[in-house]
Design an enzyme around this catalytic site. Structure first.
Site, PDB file in Angstrom:
ATOM      1  N   ARG A 131      66.403 -54.914   3.811  1.00 16.21           N
ATOM      2  CA  ARG A 131      67.580 -54.362   4.530  1.00 16.21           C
ATOM      3  C   ARG A 131      67.406 -54.675   6.173  1.00 16.21           C
ATOM      4  NH1 ARG A 131      71.252 -50.615   5.570  1.00 16.21           N
ATOM      5  NH2 ARG A 131      71.473 -49.780   7.611  1.00 16.21           N
ATOM      6  N   ARG A 167      72.413 -46.375   2.512  1.00 13.12           N
ATOM      7  CA  ARG A 167      72.231 -47.055   4.021  1.00 13.12           C
ATOM      8  C   ARG A 167      73.327 -48.049   4.209  1.00 13.12           C
ATOM      9  NH1 ARG A 167      66.057 -48.755   3.833  1.00 13.12           N
ATOM     10  NH2 ARG A 167      66.094 -48.732   6.103  1.00 13.12           N
ATOM     11  N   PRO A 168      74.580 -47.620   4.649  1.00  8.42           N
ATOM     12  CA  PRO A 168      75.795 -48.239   4.924  1.00  8.42           C
ATOM     13  C   PRO A 168      75.454 -48.819   6.411  1.00  8.42           C
ATOM     14  CG  PRO A 168      76.333 -46.022   5.363  1.00  8.42           C
ATOM     15  CD  PRO A 168      74.859 -46.160   4.568  1.00  8.42           C
ATOM     16  N   ASP A 171      59.661 -41.105   7.805  1.00  5.21           N
ATOM     17  CA  ASP A 171      58.536 -42.242   7.367  1.00  5.21           C
ATOM     18  C   ASP A 171      57.491 -41.609   6.924  1.00  5.21           C
ATOM     19  OD1 ASP A 171      59.865 -45.025   9.012  1.00  5.21           O
ATOM     20  OD2 ASP A 171      60.576 -43.797   7.352  1.00  5.21           O
ATOM     21  N   ARG A 190      54.934 -54.264   1.560  1.00  4.39           N
ATOM     22  CA  ARG A 190      55.973 -54.473   2.432  1.00  4.39           C
ATOM     23  C   ARG A 190      55.635 -53.822   3.921  1.00  4.39           C
ATOM     24  NH1 ARG A 190      61.593 -52.713   1.052  1.00  4.39           N
ATOM     25  NH2 ARG A 190      61.546 -53.076   3.260  1.00  4.39           N
ATOM     26  N   LYS A 212      55.344 -52.753  12.616  1.00  4.56           N
ATOM     27  CA  LYS A 212      56.211 -53.085  11.669  1.00  4.56           C
ATOM     28  C   LYS A 212      57.615 -53.033  12.317  1.00  4.56           C
ATOM     29  CE  LYS A 212      57.811 -51.436   7.636  1.00  4.56           C
ATOM     30  NZ  LYS A 212      59.333 -51.135   7.662  1.00  4.56           N
ATOM     31  N   ASN A 213      58.143 -51.812  12.454  1.00  8.06           N
ATOM     32  CA  ASN A 213      59.599 -51.364  13.009  1.00  8.06           C
ATOM     33  C   ASN A 213      59.762 -51.657  14.477  1.00  8.06           C
ATOM     34  OD1 ASN A 213      59.837 -50.688  10.345  1.00  8.06           O
ATOM     35  ND2 ASN A 213      59.604 -48.651  10.594  1.00  8.06           N
ATOM     36  N   CYS A 233      67.859 -50.037   0.037  1.00  8.89           N
ATOM     37  CA  CYS A 233      66.716 -49.457  -0.550  1.00  8.89           C
ATOM     38  C   CYS A 233      67.016 -48.334  -1.370  1.00  8.89           C
ATOM     39  CB  CYS A 233      65.808 -48.811   0.673  1.00  8.89           C
ATOM     40  SG  CYS A 233      64.302 -49.484   1.155  1.00  8.89           S
ATOM     41  N   LEU A 251      78.282 -48.032  11.254  1.00 11.38           N
ATOM     42  CA  LEU A 251      78.203 -47.625  12.633  1.00 11.38           C
ATOM     43  C   LEU A 251      77.759 -49.045  13.194  1.00 11.38           C
ATOM     44  CD1 LEU A 251      76.057 -44.307  12.445  1.00 11.38           C
ATOM     45  CD2 LEU A 251      78.563 -44.706  12.746  1.00 11.38           C
TER      46      LEU A 251
HETATM   47  C1  EPZ Z   1      65.020 -47.614  10.468  1.00 10.28           C
HETATM   48  O1  EPZ Z   1      65.717 -47.742   9.165  1.00 10.28           O
HETATM   49  C2  EPZ Z   1      63.462 -47.797   9.810  1.00 10.28           C
HETATM   50  N1  EPZ Z   1      63.458 -49.361   9.423  1.00 10.28           N
HETATM   51  C3  EPZ Z   1      63.103 -46.830   8.789  1.00 10.28           C
HETATM   52  O2  EPZ Z   1      61.920 -46.998   8.174  1.00 10.28           O
HETATM   53  C4  EPZ Z   1      63.313 -45.500   9.111  1.00 10.28           C
HETATM   54  O3  EPZ Z   1      63.180 -44.762   7.908  1.00 10.28           O
HETATM   55  C5  EPZ Z   1      64.793 -45.205   9.535  1.00 10.28           C
HETATM   56  O4  EPZ Z   1      64.864 -46.176  10.684  1.00 10.28           O
HETATM   57  C6  EPZ Z   1      65.013 -43.613  10.352  1.00 10.28           C
HETATM   58  O5  EPZ Z   1      63.911 -43.531  11.192  1.00 10.28           O
HETATM   59  C7  EPZ Z   1      63.237 -50.187  10.466  1.00 10.28           C
HETATM   60  O6  EPZ Z   1      63.254 -49.828  11.543  1.00 10.28           O
HETATM   61  C8  EPZ Z   1      63.109 -51.585  10.061  1.00 10.28           C
HETATM   62  P1  EPZ Z   1      68.681 -45.578  10.137  1.00 10.28           P
HETATM   63  P2  EPZ Z   1      67.386 -47.915   9.707  1.00 10.28           P
HETATM   64  O7  EPZ Z   1      69.984 -46.481  10.635  1.00 10.28           O
HETATM   65  O8  EPZ Z   1      67.445 -48.519  10.863  1.00 10.28           O
HETATM   66  C9  EPZ Z   1      72.524 -43.745   8.169  1.00 10.28           C
HETATM   67  C10 EPZ Z   1      60.209 -47.623   6.771  1.00 10.28           C
HETATM   68  O9  EPZ Z   1      59.613 -46.977   5.846  1.00 10.28           O
HETATM   69  N2  EPZ Z   1      73.295 -44.724   8.657  1.00 10.28           N
HETATM   70  O10 EPZ Z   1      68.099 -44.823  11.430  1.00 10.28           O
HETATM   71  O11 EPZ Z   1      67.945 -48.634   8.476  1.00 10.28           O
HETATM   72  C11 EPZ Z   1      71.565 -44.072   7.322  1.00 10.28           C
HETATM   73  O12 EPZ Z   1      72.281 -44.166   5.803  1.00 10.28           O
HETATM   74  C12 EPZ Z   1      61.574 -47.800   6.901  1.00 10.28           C
HETATM   75  O13 EPZ Z   1      59.333 -48.353   7.512  1.00 10.28           O
HETATM   76  C13 EPZ Z   1      74.844 -44.885   8.499  1.00 10.28           C
HETATM   77  O14 EPZ Z   1      75.321 -43.969   7.898  1.00 10.28           O
HETATM   78  O15 EPZ Z   1      67.776 -46.297   9.457  1.00 10.28           O
HETATM   79  C14 EPZ Z   1      70.615 -43.068   7.207  1.00 10.28           C
HETATM   80  O16 EPZ Z   1      70.924 -41.884   6.288  1.00 10.28           O
HETATM   81  C15 EPZ Z   1      62.514 -46.875   5.772  1.00 10.28           C
HETATM   82  N3  EPZ Z   1      75.398 -45.799   8.946  1.00 10.28           N
HETATM   83  C16 EPZ Z   1      70.630 -42.623   8.570  1.00 10.28           C
HETATM   84  O17 EPZ Z   1      71.693 -43.133   9.384  1.00 10.28           O
HETATM   85  C17 EPZ Z   1      74.775 -46.767   9.538  1.00 10.28           C
HETATM   86  O18 EPZ Z   1      75.724 -47.829   9.976  1.00 10.28           O
HETATM   87  C18 EPZ Z   1      69.424 -43.168   9.350  1.00 10.28           C
HETATM   88  O19 EPZ Z   1      69.258 -44.618   9.226  1.00 10.28           O
HETATM   89  C19 EPZ Z   1      73.483 -46.863   9.731  1.00 10.28           C
HETATM   90  C20 EPZ Z   1      72.702 -45.885   9.115  1.00 10.28           C
END
Ligand code: EPZ
Length: 422
Positions: free
Chosen positions: A96, A125-126, A309, A401, A26-27, A120, A129
């Protein structure tokens, strides 16, 4: 997310047995489907799982004017007719990961408007970045009334970008934006997940010039346009991991095929530390659960650390361990929503900030429990299969999902899960 009136009735206590083929990831599929917008032609993505999140992404692409056709697990996207560059709030709130079209649309058309994605309930999840990187590439980003407008009328320029945290989504959006930028972009402290490597492979098959995915530094040399391609997504390491924990928690013997064992390393190591027998083949993994697992400590980290995850699923297993486990969630600030539900089943868990202390109990009992997000729901399915009697699991739209007809695949192994509409 729209509530469904469907529930699972799960009768625990049966052990599972057999072989199961793991789906495409999925990811990996979600960013790659977003990346099809970079090309004004027809792109075929193969082995895409039938999931609600994938349907949501298909709806976004269609809304933008792309022509999307499905044939089994293959999705063909023709982005040549994309007109709209604005994504509706309803679509953005559903998922998201809809935000993953930001980089592609900005790179190809120089303008995007979208509402903030639905946060979520695992954290705020801002997207700061994502915006920091795009601004470094010359984009003008405006945030007002809950909407994001991104513009790059004279195109994006290559830039040096350092991510404060190795965000998966930010790394993916910036790779796609940089693919068509003028000049070279370097992303430092990039996410190293296998899905990032798969995105690089897909983009390069369209003619992009990217290297370094899988390391913390990714270099992208912008090109003027990208061409049609075909790509088969990698296997889903989290679906695979969920099956592995299912074998451990139900004391079963399950073999998984269509896996890339290296992607499962952190989980294999942890399960072995807990005393679970794991046999790793070339493209398969066999898990033989027997007896109560030993307590182990878990700290979720960016890849190749233990994946966030898989944290809820491992917690379900450790509620039955011999001893006390300490689980620390470092990625999301609110990813313990499964704890009160596991407690209703007899688990003994104490929360202190982002740490859960899990005192193993000899057995769990069935209960009426509710899934609050995708992986929490999966954890409750696992706990219910191990519980001594019946469980009613509500909120299963969260599970749909990310898991394709989870009850069909687990029942084929011997589980007893019935989907009912209330
Ligand atoms: C991806 O989400 C995955 N989703 C998530 O899987 C997974 O948990 C996550 O990466 C971490 O591995 C998909 O790939 C579709 P991040 P993503 O940006 O990209 C912070 C599932 O169950 N952050 O790596 O949204 C954020 O708040 C889902 O399949 C900022 O602060 O995750 C978090 O604390 C759930 N600013 C951390 O980074 C930003 O601009 C990691 O988030 C972006 C993120």
């Amino acid at each position: 997310m729209e509530r469904s009136n469907q529930k699972f009735l799960i009768v625990g206590g049966s052990s599972l047995r057999g072989t199961v083929k793991v789906n495409g990831s999925k990811n990996a599929s979600l960013p790659i489907l977003a990346g099809t917008l970079l090309c004004a032609g027809t792109v075929k993505i193969k082995d895409v799982p039938h999931l609600q999140d994938i349907k949501n992404m298909k709806d976004v692409l269609t809304y933008l004017g792309a022509r999307v056709e499905c044939d089994g697990k293959d999705i063909t996207v023709d982005g040549s007719q994309v007109q709209s560059l604005e994504i509706s709030e309803e679509l953005m709130r559903r998922m998201r990961a809809s935000n993953l079209v930001l980089g592609s649309l900005l790179a190809r058309f120089g303008y995007v408007k979208m509402s903030y994605p639905g946060g979520c309930n695992i954290g705020s999840r801002p997207m700061n970045l994502h915006f920091k990187g795009l601004k470094a590439m010359g984009a003008v980003i405006r945030e007002k009334f809950g909407y994001i407008t991104a513009e790059a009328p004279s195109g994006l320029q290559g830039a040096e970008i350092h991510l404060d945290v190795p965000s998966v989504g930010a790394t993916e959006n910036l790779m796609m934006a940089a693919a068509l930028a003028q000049g070279v972009t370097v992303i430092r402290n990039a996410a190293k997940e296998p899905e990032i490597e798969d995105l690089q492979k897909f983009l390069n098959s369209m003619g992009a010039k990217i290297n370094g995915a899988g390391t913390d530094t990714i270099k992208i040399e912008g090109v003027s346009e990208l061409r049609p391609t075909e790509h088969t997504v990698i296997p889903d390491r989290i679906e695979a991991g969920t099956y592995m924990v299912a074998a451990a928690i139900t004391k079963s013997d399950i073999t998984l095929t269509n896996v890339i064992p290296a992607h499962l390393d952190p989980l294999v190591a942890k399960l072995r530390e807990a005393g679970v027998k794991v046999t790793v083949g070339e493209e398969s993994v066999r898990v033989q659960g027997a007896g109560r697992p030993k307590a182990v400590d878990i700290k979720t980290m960016p890849y190749p650390g233990f994946p966030t995850d898989m944290q809820p699923q491992m917690m379900a297993l450790l509620t039955l361990a011999e001893g006390t486990s300490v689980i620390t969630e470092t990625i999301f600030e609110n990813r313990f929503k499964h704890v009160p539900e596991l407690r209703r089943m007899g688990a003994d868990i104490y929360l202190e900030g982002n740490t859960a202390v899990v005192r193993g109990v000899p057995s769990l009992s069935g209960a009426y429990v509710e899934a609050s997000d995708l992986r929490a729901g999966a954890a409750l399915v696992l706990a219910a299969m191990a519980a001594e009697d019946g469980t009613v699991l509500d909120g299963i739209e969260h599970i749909d999902r990310g898991y394709e007809r989870i009850e069909k695949k687990y029942n084929a192994l011997g589980a007893r899960i019935i989907r009912v509409s209330s």
